[in-house]
Design an enzyme around this catalytic site. Structure first.
Site, PDB file in Angstrom:
ATOM      1  N   SER A   7      -4.035  11.387   7.598  1.00 39.16           N
ATOM      2  CA  SER A   7      -3.255  10.348   6.929  1.00 39.16           C
ATOM      3  C   SER A   7      -3.662  10.169   5.465  1.00 39.16           C
ATOM      4  O   SER A   7      -4.104  11.110   4.814  1.00 39.16           O
ATOM      5  CB  SER A   7      -3.336   9.046   7.730  1.00 39.16           C
ATOM      6  OG  SER A   7      -2.523   9.129   8.897  1.00 39.16           O
ATOM      7  N   CYS A  14      -0.450   6.923   8.264  1.00 38.41           N
ATOM      8  CA  CYS A  14      -0.890   5.584   7.888  1.00 38.41           C
ATOM      9  C   CYS A  14      -2.095   5.720   6.959  1.00 38.41           C
ATOM     10  O   CYS A  14      -2.077   6.547   6.052  1.00 38.41           O
ATOM     11  CB  CYS A  14      -1.220   4.748   9.124  1.00 38.41           C
ATOM     12  SG  CYS A  14      -2.450   5.473  10.226  1.00 38.41           S
ATOM     13  N   ARG A  15      -3.146   4.946   7.177  1.00 34.58           N
ATOM     14  CA  ARG A  15      -4.348   5.032   6.356  1.00 34.58           C
ATOM     15  C   ARG A  15      -5.361   6.023   6.957  1.00 34.58           C
ATOM     16  O   ARG A  15      -5.961   6.814   6.261  1.00 34.58           O
ATOM     17  CB  ARG A  15      -4.981   3.644   6.226  1.00 34.58           C
ATOM     18  CG  ARG A  15      -6.399   3.591   5.657  1.00 34.58           C
ATOM     19  CD  ARG A  15      -6.459   4.033   4.202  1.00 34.58           C
ATOM     20  NE  ARG A  15      -7.713   3.669   3.580  1.00 34.58           N
ATOM     21  CZ  ARG A  15      -8.869   4.309   3.746  1.00 34.58           C
ATOM     22  NH1 ARG A  15      -8.938   5.350   4.546  1.00 34.58           N
ATOM     23  NH2 ARG A  15      -9.960   3.904   3.115  1.00 34.58           N
ATOM     24  N   LYS A  16      -5.549   5.950   8.278  1.00 37.32           N
ATOM     25  CA  LYS A  16      -6.531   6.812   8.922  1.00 37.32           C
ATOM     26  C   LYS A  16      -6.134   7.219  10.336  1.00 37.32           C
ATOM     27  O   LYS A  16      -6.976   7.438  11.190  1.00 37.32           O
ATOM     28  CB  LYS A  16      -7.909   6.147   8.922  1.00 37.32           C
ATOM     29  CG  LYS A  16      -7.943   4.713   9.437  1.00 37.32           C
ATOM     30  CD  LYS A  16      -9.316   4.101   9.192  1.00 37.32           C
ATOM     31  CE  LYS A  16      -9.330   2.628   9.609  1.00 37.32           C
ATOM     32  NZ  LYS A  16     -10.640   1.992   9.339  1.00 37.32           N
ATOM     33  N   GLY A  17      -4.829   7.311  10.579  1.00 36.36           N
ATOM     34  CA  GLY A  17      -4.356   7.826  11.858  1.00 36.36           C
ATOM     35  C   GLY A  17      -4.376   6.843  12.999  1.00 36.36           C
ATOM     36  O   GLY A  17      -4.274   7.256  14.157  1.00 36.36           O
ATOM     37  N   VAL A  18      -4.481   5.553  12.720  1.00 34.76           N
ATOM     38  CA  VAL A  18      -4.540   4.551  13.789  1.00 34.76           C
ATOM     39  C   VAL A  18      -3.185   3.877  13.980  1.00 34.76           C
ATOM     40  O   VAL A  18      -2.536   4.037  15.015  1.00 34.76           O
ATOM     41  CB  VAL A  18      -5.638   3.508  13.520  1.00 34.76           C
ATOM     42  CG1 VAL A  18      -5.595   2.392  14.566  1.00 34.76           C
ATOM     43  CG2 VAL A  18      -7.006   4.176  13.537  1.00 34.76           C
ATOM     44  N   THR A  19      -2.723   3.130  12.988  1.00 36.79           N
ATOM     45  CA  THR A  19      -1.448   2.427  13.195  1.00 36.79           C
ATOM     46  C   THR A  19      -0.257   3.375  13.181  1.00 36.79           C
ATOM     47  O   THR A  19       0.830   2.997  13.608  1.00 36.79           O
ATOM     48  CB  THR A  19      -1.244   1.295  12.168  1.00 36.79           C
ATOM     49  OG1 THR A  19      -1.186   1.829  10.847  1.00 36.79           O
ATOM     50  CG2 THR A  19      -2.368   0.278  12.265  1.00 36.79           C
ATOM     51  N   ARG A  24       0.833  -1.209   0.000  1.00 38.52           N
ATOM     52  CA  ARG A  24       0.000   0.000   0.000  1.00 38.52           C
ATOM     53  C   ARG A  24       0.864   1.252   0.000  1.00 38.52           C
ATOM     54  O   ARG A  24       0.491   2.264  -0.583  1.00 38.52           O
ATOM     55  CB  ARG A  24      -0.949  -0.029   1.187  1.00 38.52           C
ATOM     56  CG  ARG A  24      -1.894  -1.211   1.050  1.00 38.52           C
ATOM     57  CD  ARG A  24      -2.924  -1.279   2.137  1.00 38.52           C
ATOM     58  NE  ARG A  24      -3.764  -2.450   1.913  1.00 38.52           N
ATOM     59  CZ  ARG A  24      -4.818  -2.739   2.615  1.00 38.52           C
ATOM     60  NH1 ARG A  24      -5.203  -1.946   3.599  1.00 38.52           N
ATOM     61  NH2 ARG A  24      -5.535  -3.818   2.351  1.00 38.52           N
TER      62      ARG A  24
END
Length: 356
Positions: free
Chosen positions: A334, A307-312, A249
């Site tokens: 993100s 990341c993708r949405k601020g989680v990982t 990704r």
């Protein structure tokens, strides 16, 4: 950030002093007039909190107070606190699990089985629900009201965990949220609920009703990056950027939950799973430092995680914190925001390059 179905893919945790458990109370010095042996000096030296710095000074209420500002606590430590009846106004345990709705129901699983005394931290409720992007930070008043209803005050030591099969997935996001709103006394349960159960610690279906508390939130903008700051950094390179998504990704060779993937110019890729052992615990500080070094990430310089949405991305912040770097910022929007707002030339993708 997430793999198929809305999820993002990726040695046993080494026990020992200075990792997560608080040091037992004992005299730190020798009897008057007696020189301490070398071994005694070594014992004191290795009991440094995972985040670096001097050992925590004893505070006012025993075990829970000795681990303040430590990013991790062990299942053993938390189990002892639970059994001793310490969960209450001074120590709150929050289940921050979230799963794609088509896979698992986090709230229902919490109702069926959770750590005794824990409350459910619903990331769907504690976010900016007016934003078009997933899980953006809520306002100060929203966060303060939400965690206050969970019995969390500014004096509460908060321990967060989740039930992901990896060991830890969403808990670092909750950890970072508390820190972003000025709360320093927050820890992640190392190994998560998966290892809590595996080690035979108690679980319950009884849902606690904590007494409401007053929490005053103050957003620390140093721990947060906006789209505008990220755009400016493409040219200025004022801070390093680390992307925690899977390699495919990041490179742009596979879809990211329906979005074309790729990355921000200049970003370095360290998939968040790199920091977890096979058992789902955080790797040792030495191993984490080596991971950053191999990717030429300088922890002495400004760093932002995405990341993708601020989680990982919050796994990056947690890993750096363990190494003593406590000021890693998270780009909250993100890739979800970047994909929709950044100009095409600022979306690096090997797939697009190959087609061209």
């Amino acid at each position: 950030m997430a793999a198929a179905g809305g999820r993002e893919p990726g040695s046993s945790q080494r026990a020992g002093p200075g990792r997560c458990d608080p040091a037992p109370r004992r005299p730190l010095g020798p009897p008057p007039g007696q020189r301490p042996p070398a071994a005694a000096i070594l014992c004191v030296c290795v009991r440094v909190p995972s985040g670096g710095g001097a050992p925590s000074r004893p505070r006012r209420s025993g075990m829970a107070r000795q681990v303040l500002s430590r990013p991790l606590v062990t299942a053993k430590w938390l189990s002892e606190a639970v059994r001793a009846g310490r969960v209450g106004p001074g120590l709150r345990v929050l289940d921050a699990s979230w799963y794609p709705p088509q896979e698992r129901n986090a709230r229902q699983e919490f109702k069926e089985r959770h750590i005794p005394g824990a409350s459910f931290f619903d990331i769907e409720e504690c976010r900016d629900q007016a934003s078009p992007y997933d899980f953006m930070l809520p306002s100060e008043s929203h966060f303060a009201d939400y965690v206050g209803r969970l019995g969390v005050s500014n004096d509460t030591h908060v321990v967060v965990y989740d039930g992901d099969e990896l060991g830890t997935f969403y808990a670092p996001r909750a950890w970072w949220m508390f820190r972003a709103f000025g709360h320093k006394e927050v820890s992640v349960l190392n190994g998560g609920f998966k290892n809590w159960v595996k080690e035979g610690h108690p679980v319950t279906a009884e849902v606690s009703q904590p007494a409401p508390a007053v929490f005053k939130a103050k957003l620390n903008m140093a721990l947060l990056k906006t789209f505008e700051e990220m755009i400016q950094n493409v040219v200025s390179l004022r801070f390093q950027v680390v992307d925690s998504r899977p390699e495919g990704r990041f490179r742009g060779t596979e879809l990211d939950q329906g979005l074309e993937s790729g990355h921000i110019p200049g970003a370095v890729n360290i998939p968040f799973r790199s920091f977890l052992t096979e058992t789902g615990h955080e790797k040792s500080i030495e191993e984490i430092q080596q991971i950053f070094q191999e990717k030429k990430v300088d922890l002495s310089k400004p760093l932002t995680a995405t990341c993708r949405k601020g989680v990982t991305a919050c796994h990056i912040a947690l890993a750096a914190y363990l190494c003593g770097k406590r000021d890693v910022a998270v780009y909250d929007g993100s890739w979800s925001e970047w994909f929709h707002r950044a100009p095409p030339r600022y979306k690096v993708s090997e797939l697009k390059r190959n087609k061209a």
